[in-house]
Motif scaffolding. Structure first.
Motif, mmCIF file in Angstrom:
data_model
loop_
_atom_site.group_PDB
_atom_site.id
_atom_site.type_symbol
_atom_site.label_atom_id
_atom_site.label_comp_id
_atom_site.label_asym_id
_atom_site.label_seq_id
_atom_site.Cartn_x
_atom_site.Cartn_y
_atom_site.Cartn_z
ATOM 1 N N LEU A 470 41.416 -49.177 -12.592
ATOM 2 C CA LEU A 470 42.626 -49.052 -13.057
ATOM 3 C C LEU A 470 42.963 -47.516 -13.517
ATOM 4 C CD1 LEU A 470 45.111 -50.529 -14.424
ATOM 5 C CD2 LEU A 470 44.105 -50.715 -16.477
ATOM 6 N N PRO A 471 43.836 -46.944 -12.733
ATOM 7 C CA PRO A 471 44.189 -45.445 -12.850
ATOM 8 C C PRO A 471 44.751 -45.180 -14.549
ATOM 9 C CG PRO A 471 44.594 -45.928 -10.728
ATOM 10 C CD PRO A 471 44.526 -47.442 -11.528
ATOM 11 N N PHE A 472 44.431 -44.383 -14.950
ATOM 12 C CA PHE A 472 45.149 -43.782 -16.387
ATOM 13 C C PHE A 472 46.786 -43.705 -16.146
ATOM 14 C CE2 PHE A 472 46.401 -40.778 -19.627
ATOM 15 C CZ PHE A 472 46.360 -41.537 -20.883
ATOM 16 N N ASP A 473 46.819 -42.761 -15.123
ATOM 17 C CA ASP A 473 48.236 -42.634 -14.661
ATOM 18 C C ASP A 473 48.598 -43.346 -13.339
ATOM 19 O OD1 ASP A 473 50.874 -41.525 -14.268
ATOM 20 O OD2 ASP A 473 50.275 -39.538 -14.131
ATOM 21 N N ASN A 474 49.217 -44.494 -13.812
ATOM 22 C CA ASN A 474 49.592 -45.273 -12.612
ATOM 23 C C ASN A 474 50.595 -44.829 -11.543
ATOM 24 O OD1 ASN A 474 48.095 -47.673 -12.122
ATOM 25 N ND2 ASN A 474 48.570 -48.322 -14.271
ATOM 26 N N ILE A 475 51.667 -44.142 -12.379
ATOM 27 C CA ILE A 475 52.781 -43.848 -11.561
ATOM 28 C C ILE A 475 52.329 -42.653 -10.619
ATOM 29 C CG2 ILE A 475 54.851 -42.624 -11.496
ATOM 30 C CD1 ILE A 475 55.426 -43.617 -14.180
ATOM 31 N N GLN A 476 51.566 -41.702 -11.110
ATOM 32 C CA GLN A 476 50.955 -40.806 -9.931
ATOM 33 C C GLN A 476 49.897 -41.364 -9.067
ATOM 34 O OE1 GLN A 476 51.890 -37.582 -9.971
ATOM 35 N NE2 GLN A 476 50.434 -36.798 -8.546
ATOM 36 N N ALA A 477 49.162 -42.126 -9.620
ATOM 37 C CA ALA A 477 48.303 -42.923 -8.446
ATOM 38 C C ALA A 477 49.021 -43.656 -7.398
ATOM 39 C CB ALA A 477 47.375 -43.784 -9.443
ATOM 40 N N ASP A 478 50.026 -43.886 -7.665
ATOM 41 C CA ASP A 478 50.885 -44.790 -6.513
ATOM 42 C C ASP A 478 51.734 -43.674 -5.611
ATOM 43 O OD1 ASP A 478 50.786 -47.178 -7.405
ATOM 44 O OD2 ASP A 478 52.456 -47.528 -8.701
ATOM 45 N N LYS A 479 51.960 -42.355 -6.194
ATOM 46 C CA LYS A 479 52.289 -41.482 -5.327
ATOM 47 C C LYS A 479 51.295 -40.963 -4.331
ATOM 48 C CE LYS A 479 56.079 -40.042 -8.345
ATOM 49 N NZ LYS A 479 56.498 -38.597 -9.203
ATOM 50 N N GLU A 480 50.170 -40.721 -5.014
ATOM 51 C CA GLU A 480 48.946 -40.144 -4.173
ATOM 52 C C GLU A 480 48.431 -41.114 -3.443
ATOM 53 O OE1 GLU A 480 48.186 -37.004 -4.155
ATOM 54 O OE2 GLU A 480 49.638 -36.205 -5.747
ATOM 55 N N ALA A 481 48.403 -42.355 -3.681
ATOM 56 C CA ALA A 481 47.718 -43.570 -2.965
ATOM 57 C C ALA A 481 48.383 -44.046 -1.705
ATOM 58 C CB ALA A 481 47.291 -44.568 -3.659
ATOM 59 N N LEU A 482 49.666 -43.263 -1.484
ATOM 60 C CA LEU A 482 50.425 -43.659 -0.205
ATOM 61 C C LEU A 482 50.081 -42.799 1.126
ATOM 62 C CD1 LEU A 482 53.917 -44.097 -1.935
ATOM 63 C CD2 LEU A 482 52.401 -45.886 -1.191
ATOM 64 N N THR A 483 50.046 -43.502 2.238
ATOM 65 C CA THR A 483 49.889 -42.952 3.627
ATOM 66 C C THR A 483 51.105 -41.940 3.772
ATOM 67 O OG1 THR A 483 50.792 -44.644 4.734
ATOM 68 C CG2 THR A 483 48.512 -44.729 4.305
ATOM 69 N N GLU A 484 50.864 -41.096 4.695
ATOM 70 C CA GLU A 484 52.001 -40.349 5.021
ATOM 71 C C GLU A 484 52.856 -40.674 6.222
ATOM 72 O OE1 GLU A 484 50.890 -37.624 2.275
ATOM 73 O OE2 GLU A 484 52.554 -37.589 3.674
ATOM 74 N N GLY A 485 52.611 -42.225 6.377
ATOM 75 C CA GLY A 485 53.491 -42.754 7.496
ATOM 76 C C GLY A 485 54.866 -42.688 7.358
ATOM 77 N N ARG A 486 55.717 -43.303 8.164
ATOM 78 C CA ARG A 486 57.183 -43.328 7.957
ATOM 79 C C ARG A 486 57.511 -44.375 6.865
ATOM 80 N NH1 ARG A 486 60.454 -43.720 13.161
ATOM 81 N NH2 ARG A 486 59.511 -41.966 13.643
#
Length: 547
Positions: A470-486
């Motif tokens: 469970l990341p402390f900063d869920n919003i930032q984790a969501d952004k960083e944990a995405l692939t670079e795909g379309r």
């Protein structure tokens, strides 16, 4: 006068023309001669090359004819062998053996072979070929470990044994050994199912060459119904010990060319940490090469090391008496034959055998099975020299509050396990149960390691259980944990309550690295996905903070 001058000029002109013509003709004749010589030389060279090519063609034609003759002969021999096999089974074993002696060699002296002890193997060409064979055929290692396994009526310990053996190996040690599992069953359907299960549980180990799985042909075993009872053993026990001797022979013959040393193990044991290097160093440090057996357990045929060069002698001796006595007696007889003097007393013999059979303490392997491979037999054998068993392993983990939905057994609490003081033991988990670790302050985690089960209860493991963070900063984790795909597809599965699934338990162990893009973590959780058939032990928890 003018006419005379003209005639003179005409004669002179004709003379010059004739001279030029003669010179031209002479030069042309000379040049033509040179061209003819060149053509003649090239023609002769071409004829020589054609002759050489013709000779080469004849030579290759003869070679091809020889190859064709060999192929025809091989086909004819194979067809003849098939014709012979049609009537071969009707002959007695004594007659077949006599025929084999006559046809196997042109020498006057006949050397014994495996067919002298197991003449039924002559019935089938594939009787010595494994029916099941998984692995990469690794050779040139220091130690080959043989693990025979049979179908047990109550419980199989094989996967727990393999997990224990391989989890205690370092990366370098895994490259210097081979573990050979012999599925010693004539039931090919069962053997194939066990092999498929091991392939599913240990794919990386099989692919790397560390683990090999073999099963003998159904035609490898003789007719056990004709065995005679001996030493007061009932017929079923005689059959069991006889087949066991043949299983050991098959394993040793298969493993002989793979490494320097061979270690005989069983399929219901656990290993002590650093066992591989300990065995290897003990063998290399022996003052002489006269030893025959190095013992790393005092029980039965567990942890017995042999030099691979000695396996031929051992197998030959075992095959001579495989129907008469169990393996431990046969090994003692080999050493008696080698060093004991019949004119000396038993004490002298024991001292001589002690030079061949050297014991290492403490024992490196412990017997954990209670249900013998002999149907109906219960054996609670324990190696007293194995010492105090380490049932848990502690680590300095980040400060956290630990909670669980599981019902704790006695005093084996989750808090003690997290602090490294004891192991956690709980009743049977069901789907939805969890173990949660909530850090007092958010912390960056580099990697994690969870081990379930222990030496005394190797089967009490976590099955189909996920590792979540469970990341402390869920919003930032969501952004960083995405692939670079379309389509921006997430790399990880997120649960309804915000946890991110990053791993699962395999063979009772969950380990891996934590994606640094998650940042500081607020909590970690183990979530049980499906109902478990057994209790659960968590014997090691290691959460390493990032530097």
């Amino acid at each position: 006068m003018r006419l005379r001058n003209v005639s003179f000029l005409t004669v002179l002109l004709f003379g010059l023309c004739g001279l030029v013509s003669l010179s031209w003709y002479t030069a042309f004749s000379s040049s033509r001669g040179d061209v003819v010589d060149i053509y003649q030389r090239e023609f002769l060279a071409l004829r020589e090359r054609l002759h050489s090519a013709e000779q080469e063609n004849l030579r290759r034609s003869k070679e091809l004819n020889l190859v064709l003759e060999e192929i025809k002969r091989a086909i004819a021999e194979k067809q003849a062998l098939r014709d012979i096999n049609r009537t071969w089974s009707s002959l007695s074993e004594e007659t077949r053996l006599k025929l084999w002696n006559v046809s196997s060699s042109k020498n006057v002296l006949q050397l014994p072979s495996i067919f002298h002890h197991l003449p039924h193997l002559l019935n089938r060409e594939d009787s010595l070929q494994p029916a099941v064979h998984l692995g990469q055929g690794r050779t040139g290692v220091s130690i080959v470990m043989g693990v025979p396994s049979v179908k047990r009526e109550v419980h199989s310990y094989l996967t727990d044994t393999l997990s224990s053996l391989m989890s205690e190996l370092s990366a370098a040690e895994k490259d210097d050994c081979v573990i050979v599992v012999l599925i010693a069953e004539a039931d090919q359907q069962y053997a194939s199912s066990v092999a498929d299960n091991l392939k599913r549980l240990f794919p990386a180990e099989i692919q790397a060459g560390l683990l090999e799985v073999v099963s003998p042909s159904v035609h490898f075993y003789p007719d056990f119904s004709r065995l005679r009872e001996s030493f007061g053993d009932p017929k079923e026990r005689v059959r069991w010990r006889t087949k066991q001797n043949l299983d050991y022979c098959f394993l040793m013959m298969y493993a002989q060319s793979k490494g320097t040393y061979y270690v005989q193990l069983e399929d219901d044991i656990v290993a002590r940490p650093n066992y591989f290097t300990t065995m290897k160093n003990f063998a290399l440090q022996q003052p002489s090469e006269e030893w025959m057996i190095l013992e790393f357990s005092q029980l039965g045929f567990i942890g017995k090391m042999f030099k691979s060069l000695d396996l031929s002698l051992i197998v030959e001796f075992m095959l001579m008496f495989y129907k008469d006595k169990p393996i431990d007696w046969l090994l003692d007889h080999i050493m008696w034959v080698k060093v004991c003097n019949p004119e000396k007393d038993a004490k002298h013999c024991d001292r001589q055998k002690a030079n061949l059979r050297i014991r290492f303490k403490p024992s490196l392997f412990q017997h954990v099975g209670t249900h013998s491979s002999l149907a109906g037999k219960i054996q609670k054998l324990k190696d007293k020299d194995f010492g105090k068993q380490t049932l848990h392993k502690g680590h300095a983990n980040p400060l956290a509050e630990v909670t669980t939905s599981l019902k704790t057994y006695q005093h084996f609490t989750l808090e003690k396990a997290y602090l490294g003081e004891d192991f956690f033991w709980a009743f049977t988990p069901v789907a939805g149960d969890f173990i949660r670790i909530r850090f007092f302050t958010p912390v960056r985690i580099e990697r994690y390691f969870f081990r379930s089960g222990n030496i005394e209860h190797p089967g009490d493991k976590l099955f189909n259980t996920s590792v979540e963070v469970l990341p402390f900063d869920n919003i930032q984790a969501d952004k960083e944990a995405l692939t670079e795909g379309r389509e921006k597809t997430p790399k990880y599965h997120r649960t309804e309550d915000g946890f991110i699934r990053i791993g699962t338990f395999q063979n009772g162990i969950a380990e891996g690295e934590v994606d640094p893009t998650f940042g500081p973590l607020e909590a970690m959780r183990l979530s049980v996905i499906t109902d478990s058939p057994v209790w659960v032990i968590l014997s090691e928890i290691f959460i390493k903070k990032a530097e």
